[in-house]
Design a protein around this motif. Sequence first.
Motif, PDB file in Angstrom:
ATOM      1  N   MET A 147      12.313 106.697  -0.539  1.00  0.00           N
ATOM      2  CA  MET A 147      12.500 105.229  -0.521  1.00  0.00           C
ATOM      3  C   MET A 147      13.665 104.822  -1.428  1.00  0.00           C
ATOM      4  SD  MET A 147      11.305 102.032  -0.053  1.00  0.00           S
ATOM      5  CE  MET A 147       9.522 102.006   0.153  1.00  0.00           C
ATOM      6  N   LYS A 148      14.662 104.219  -0.824  1.00  0.00           N
ATOM      7  CA  LYS A 148      15.829 103.792  -1.601  1.00  0.00           C
ATOM      8  C   LYS A 148      15.599 102.394  -2.178  1.00  0.00           C
ATOM      9  CE  LYS A 148      18.586 106.486   1.574  1.00  0.00           C
ATOM     10  NZ  LYS A 148      18.703 107.633   0.663  1.00  0.00           N
ATOM     11  N   ASP A 149      16.298 102.110  -3.271  1.00  0.00           N
ATOM     12  CA  ASP A 149      16.224 100.753  -3.821  1.00  0.00           C
ATOM     13  C   ASP A 149      16.950  99.774  -2.895  1.00  0.00           C
ATOM     14  OD1 ASP A 149      14.778 101.247  -6.204  1.00  0.00           O
ATOM     15  OD2 ASP A 149      16.567 102.150  -7.078  1.00  0.00           O
ATOM     16  N   THR A 150      18.171 100.152  -2.525  1.00  0.00           N
ATOM     17  CA  THR A 150      18.984  99.239  -1.715  1.00  0.00           C
ATOM     18  C   THR A 150      19.803 100.002  -0.691  1.00  0.00           C
ATOM     19  OG1 THR A 150      19.248  97.818  -3.666  1.00  0.00           O
ATOM     20  CG2 THR A 150      20.729  97.391  -1.819  1.00  0.00           C
ATOM     21  N   ILE A 151      19.808  99.497   0.523  1.00  0.00           N
ATOM     22  CA  ILE A 151      20.754  99.990   1.520  1.00  0.00           C
ATOM     23  C   ILE A 151      21.770  98.882   1.756  1.00  0.00           C
ATOM     24  CG2 ILE A 151      21.095 100.608   3.947  1.00  0.00           C
ATOM     25  CD1 ILE A 151      18.428 102.092   3.789  1.00  0.00           C
ATOM     26  N   ILE A 152      23.022  99.261   1.664  1.00  0.00           N
ATOM     27  CA  ILE A 152      24.103  98.307   1.891  1.00  0.00           C
ATOM     28  C   ILE A 152      24.735  98.628   3.235  1.00  0.00           C
ATOM     29  CG2 ILE A 152      26.355  97.507   1.058  1.00  0.00           C
ATOM     30  CD1 ILE A 152      25.340  98.192  -1.794  1.00  0.00           C
ATOM     31  N   ILE A 153      24.752  97.653   4.114  1.00  0.00           N
ATOM     32  CA  ILE A 153      25.358  97.863   5.436  1.00  0.00           C
ATOM     33  C   ILE A 153      26.777  97.313   5.385  1.00  0.00           C
ATOM     34  CG2 ILE A 153      25.125  97.515   7.921  1.00  0.00           C
ATOM     35  CD1 ILE A 153      22.139  97.029   7.500  1.00  0.00           C
ATOM     36  N   GLY A 154      27.745  98.202   5.372  1.00  0.00           N
ATOM     37  CA  GLY A 154      29.157  97.811   5.272  1.00  0.00           C
ATOM     38  C   GLY A 154      29.767  98.333   3.980  1.00  0.00           C
ATOM     39  N   GLY A 155      30.929  98.968   4.095  1.00  0.00           N
ATOM     40  CA  GLY A 155      31.541  99.618   2.932  1.00  0.00           C
ATOM     41  C   GLY A 155      32.886  99.040   2.565  1.00  0.00           C
ATOM     42  N   GLY A 156      33.105  97.762   2.884  1.00  0.00           N
ATOM     43  CA  GLY A 156      34.331  97.083   2.452  1.00  0.00           C
ATOM     44  C   GLY A 156      34.186  96.593   1.017  1.00  0.00           C
ATOM     45  N   PRO A 157      35.073  95.682   0.617  1.00  0.00           N
ATOM     46  CA  PRO A 157      35.066  95.202  -0.771  1.00  0.00           C
ATOM     47  C   PRO A 157      33.717  94.629  -1.225  1.00  0.00           C
ATOM     48  CG  PRO A 157      37.078  94.519   0.313  1.00  0.00           C
ATOM     49  CD  PRO A 157      36.218  95.143   1.374  1.00  0.00           C
ATOM     50  N   ALA A 158      33.055  93.842  -0.379  1.00  0.00           N
ATOM     51  CA  ALA A 158      31.785  93.233  -0.789  1.00  0.00           C
ATOM     52  C   ALA A 158      30.706  94.294  -0.969  1.00  0.00           C
ATOM     53  CB  ALA A 158      31.343  92.195   0.240  1.00  0.00           C
ATOM     54  N   GLY A 159      30.532  95.123   0.048  1.00  0.00           N
ATOM     55  CA  GLY A 159      29.477  96.136   0.002  1.00  0.00           C
ATOM     56  C   GLY A 159      29.700  97.138  -1.111  1.00  0.00           C
ATOM     57  N   MET A 160      30.943  97.612  -1.239  1.00  0.00           N
ATOM     58  CA  MET A 160      31.188  98.671  -2.211  1.00  0.00           C
ATOM     59  C   MET A 160      31.163  98.122  -3.638  1.00  0.00           C
ATOM     60  SD  MET A 160      31.201 101.805  -1.543  1.00  0.00           S
ATOM     61  CE  MET A 160      31.902 102.280   0.030  1.00  0.00           C
ATOM     62  N   SER A 161      31.621  96.900  -3.824  1.00  0.00           N
ATOM     63  CA  SER A 161      31.537  96.287  -5.146  1.00  0.00           C
ATOM     64  C   SER A 161      30.070  96.174  -5.564  1.00  0.00           C
ATOM     65  CB  SER A 161      32.197  94.903  -5.129  1.00  0.00           C
ATOM     66  OG  SER A 161      32.014  94.218  -6.342  1.00  0.00           O
ATOM     67  N   ALA A 162      29.223  95.767  -4.641  1.00  0.00           N
ATOM     68  CA  ALA A 162      27.782  95.675  -4.931  1.00  0.00           C
ATOM     69  C   ALA A 162      27.215  97.053  -5.253  1.00  0.00           C
ATOM     70  CB  ALA A 162      27.052  95.062  -3.738  1.00  0.00           C
ATOM     71  N   ALA A 163      27.642  98.065  -4.494  1.00  0.00           N
ATOM     72  CA  ALA A 163      27.148  99.428  -4.723  1.00  0.00           C
ATOM     73  C   ALA A 163      27.507  99.900  -6.128  1.00  0.00           C
ATOM     74  CB  ALA A 163      27.744 100.371  -3.672  1.00  0.00           C
ATOM     75  N   ILE A 217      14.706 104.066   4.821  1.00  0.00           N
ATOM     76  CA  ILE A 217      13.898 102.937   4.358  1.00  0.00           C
ATOM     77  C   ILE A 217      14.298 102.552   2.937  1.00  0.00           C
ATOM     78  CG2 ILE A 217      11.912 103.235   5.877  1.00  0.00           C
ATOM     79  CD1 ILE A 217      10.503 104.627   3.546  1.00  0.00           C
ATOM     80  N   SER A 218      14.152 101.271   2.661  1.00  0.00           N
ATOM     81  CA  SER A 218      14.578 100.765   1.353  1.00  0.00           C
ATOM     82  C   SER A 218      13.789  99.508   0.998  1.00  0.00           C
ATOM     83  CB  SER A 218      16.068 100.439   1.374  1.00  0.00           C
ATOM     84  OG  SER A 218      16.309  99.371   2.272  1.00  0.00           O
ATOM     85  N   LYS A 219      13.854  99.186  -0.286  1.00  0.00           N
ATOM     86  CA  LYS A 219      13.162  97.984  -0.774  1.00  0.00           C
ATOM     87  C   LYS A 219      13.973  96.720  -0.510  1.00  0.00           C
ATOM     88  CE  LYS A 219      11.235 100.672  -4.566  1.00  0.00           C
ATOM     89  NZ  LYS A 219      11.491 101.023  -5.976  1.00  0.00           N
ATOM     90  N   THR A 220      15.293  96.870  -0.506  1.00  0.00           N
ATOM     91  CA  THR A 220      16.168  95.713  -0.279  1.00  0.00           C
ATOM     92  C   THR A 220      17.338  96.119   0.615  1.00  0.00           C
ATOM     93  OG1 THR A 220      17.514  96.213  -2.230  1.00  0.00           O
ATOM     94  CG2 THR A 220      15.669  94.706  -2.563  1.00  0.00           C
ATOM     95  N   VAL A 221      17.935  95.137   1.249  1.00  0.00           N
ATOM     96  CA  VAL A 221      19.113  95.379   2.097  1.00  0.00           C
ATOM     97  C   VAL A 221      20.181  94.341   1.773  1.00  0.00           C
ATOM     98  CG1 VAL A 221      20.000  95.150   4.471  1.00  0.00           C
ATOM     99  CG2 VAL A 221      17.981  96.557   4.028  1.00  0.00           C
ATOM    100  N   LEU A 222      21.407  94.814   1.669  1.00  0.00           N
ATOM    101  CA  LEU A 222      22.549  93.899   1.540  1.00  0.00           C
ATOM    102  C   LEU A 222      23.397  93.999   2.800  1.00  0.00           C
ATOM    103  CD1 LEU A 222      24.403  91.973  -0.111  1.00  0.00           C
ATOM    104  CD2 LEU A 222      25.549  94.024  -0.979  1.00  0.00           C
ATOM    105  N   LEU A 223      23.569  92.878   3.471  1.00  0.00           N
ATOM    106  CA  LEU A 223      24.436  92.828   4.657  1.00  0.00           C
ATOM    107  C   LEU A 223      25.859  92.507   4.221  1.00  0.00           C
ATOM    108  CD1 LEU A 223      22.122  90.645   6.946  1.00  0.00           C
ATOM    109  CD2 LEU A 223      22.390  93.140   7.004  1.00  0.00           C
ATOM    110  N   ALA A 224      26.780  93.386   4.556  1.00  0.00           N
ATOM    111  CA  ALA A 224      28.171  93.179   4.139  1.00  0.00           C
ATOM    112  C   ALA A 224      29.105  93.790   5.169  1.00  0.00           C
ATOM    113  CB  ALA A 224      28.400  93.802   2.754  1.00  0.00           C
ATOM    114  N   THR A 225      28.917  93.371   6.403  1.00  0.00           N
ATOM    115  CA  THR A 225      29.680  93.987   7.493  1.00  0.00           C
ATOM    116  C   THR A 225      30.879  93.156   7.929  1.00  0.00           C
ATOM    117  OG1 THR A 225      28.406  92.924   9.207  1.00  0.00           O
ATOM    118  CG2 THR A 225      27.562  95.008   8.405  1.00  0.00           C
ATOM    119  N   GLY A 226      31.242  92.165   7.128  1.00  0.00           N
ATOM    120  CA  GLY A 226      32.390  91.351   7.515  1.00  0.00           C
ATOM    121  C   GLY A 226      31.992  90.248   8.464  1.00  0.00           C
TER     122      GLY A 226
END
Lengths: 282, 282
Positions: free
Chosen positions: B1-17, B96-105
């Motif tokens: 179980m992951k804490d967070t899955i970030i969908i999208g690896g641009g500036p927003a997603g990767m900065s959050a990561a 699976i994860s506890k939270t999701v961040l949408l950052a796909t542009g």
Amino acid sequence: MKDTIIIGGGPAGMSAAIYLRRFRKDVTVIMKDCGALGKTEVVENYYGFNTIGGCELVKNGIEQAKKLGVEIIEDEVINLSFDGNYVVKTSNNEYISKTVLLATGSNRSKLRVKGFEEYVGSGISFCAICDGFFYKNKKIAIIGNGKYMEEELNVLKQYTNDILIFTNDTKIEVDVDFPVINSLIVELQGNEKLEKIITKDNEYFVDGIFVAMGTASASDFATKMGAEVSGNKIVVNAEHQTNIPGLYAAGDCIGGLLQISKAVSDGAVAATSINKYLRSLS
Amino acid sequence: MKDTIIIGGGPAGMSAAIYLRRFRKDVTVIMKDCGALGKTEVVENYYGFNTIGGCELVKNGIEQAKKLGVEIIEDEVINLSFDGNYVVKTSNNEYISKTVLLATGSNRSKLRVKGFEEYVGSGISFCAICDGFFYKNKKIAIIGNGKYMEEELNVLKQYTNDILIFTNDTKIEVDVDFPVINSLIVELQGNEKLEKIITKDNEYFVDGIFVAMGTASASDFATKMGAEVSGNKIVVNAEHQTNIPGLYAAGDCIGGLLQISKAVSDGAVAATSINKYLRSLS
């Protein structure tokens, strides 16, 4: 007449300068040093850089802005006023502009002594032009040692001649006509209102203290201009405009996340709305 | 179980990561490519870089995140659901994860043909799980050609067997049990509601169209999760949380200034509030 003067050359100010210059605006940044980032040895959480020194990043920003044609002046801003246009007074000069962006970071000079927080607003002021009037012919102290203190002093002496200057264990850097007390301040005392400054060597009864240590902060300038301030944070709308037309603020001085990324974004947002505002003027 | 899955690896997603990893969270970024920045040859307005290529900046961010221990998976997310935890389904796996961040542009797949905008919401849907039910035993079209289309098709075929697949002049990439029409779509027609798809070669009467072209966008996922969307922008609060607990969004997909600096800042703000939320769970 410049389109915009930006006070502060950190991430917020310089990011705004870069955007405004790309909008083909005549923009000048007035800055003193690396600010808070000067104390940050290593930055690892700003997207795009594995590792970069705080001051190195500020220097990158300066380079980037200069390359685009941004005018950068190393000087200390000691006063901001409005006479139809914005008048920005520095230690060495005076500049006028249609708009001003405050981006000097978050540090408001504080005295770290017992009693200080207690009497802010009850005998302690950060703005001579706002509160000087309340001390007509009273006994006041001004704390500071440089150009900014001198500027505040020039306002205060219109109201009273009974002024003591406290340099708080630092060397005075300007010529003044009032008594100077060099001793370290150790405590402030009073009842409902501030009454007394206690130094390492003595104690002094005063009706009020004006704080003008170091350089003026963004919130000091905002206060002088009548802009809304909450705590030491400048209140802005989503477009980063204060309640004063043409006066904008960005970066740590408006609060929120005190991070480079947020400051850089603030700068971009502020520049975009300044550009819109400038267009509405013409 | 992951804490967070970030969908999208641009500036927003990767900065959050980067921020979340520094908060010692178990964070995974699922990304496909350089996104909008892949099309940006030169970036000159992102503070700190004189000049950098769009995709080069994305690669810098990937390096930076990897160095901190962020897991980065190159895959296409084709579904997002919640069963007590978030379930992120990709072309090749499920996480699976506890939270999701949408950052796909910001790009929501659109058909650039006459009639399209007119019938969005009146016969054109972007979400099988939201609207499939309304087409029980009706004749529908699904537009798309890849894994995401297949995922939407799997939902739709629970409601009807009368499905046409339009690849809109592209090659189908998955195996399907329904008729495939390869011809270019040139116009959509109807009255109050959509009635007809006109291709270069023919015309087809349908009750509705489901759009599942290319990859799913952040707003497609938000819609599936029941999160509030305005136009194709995801609605978030100041902490960048949607109205669904644990579901966050950052960058172009939430609107505002479509700039790298703002996306990077969004990521930092979202990560900070995700961290706070994760703490509240434990």
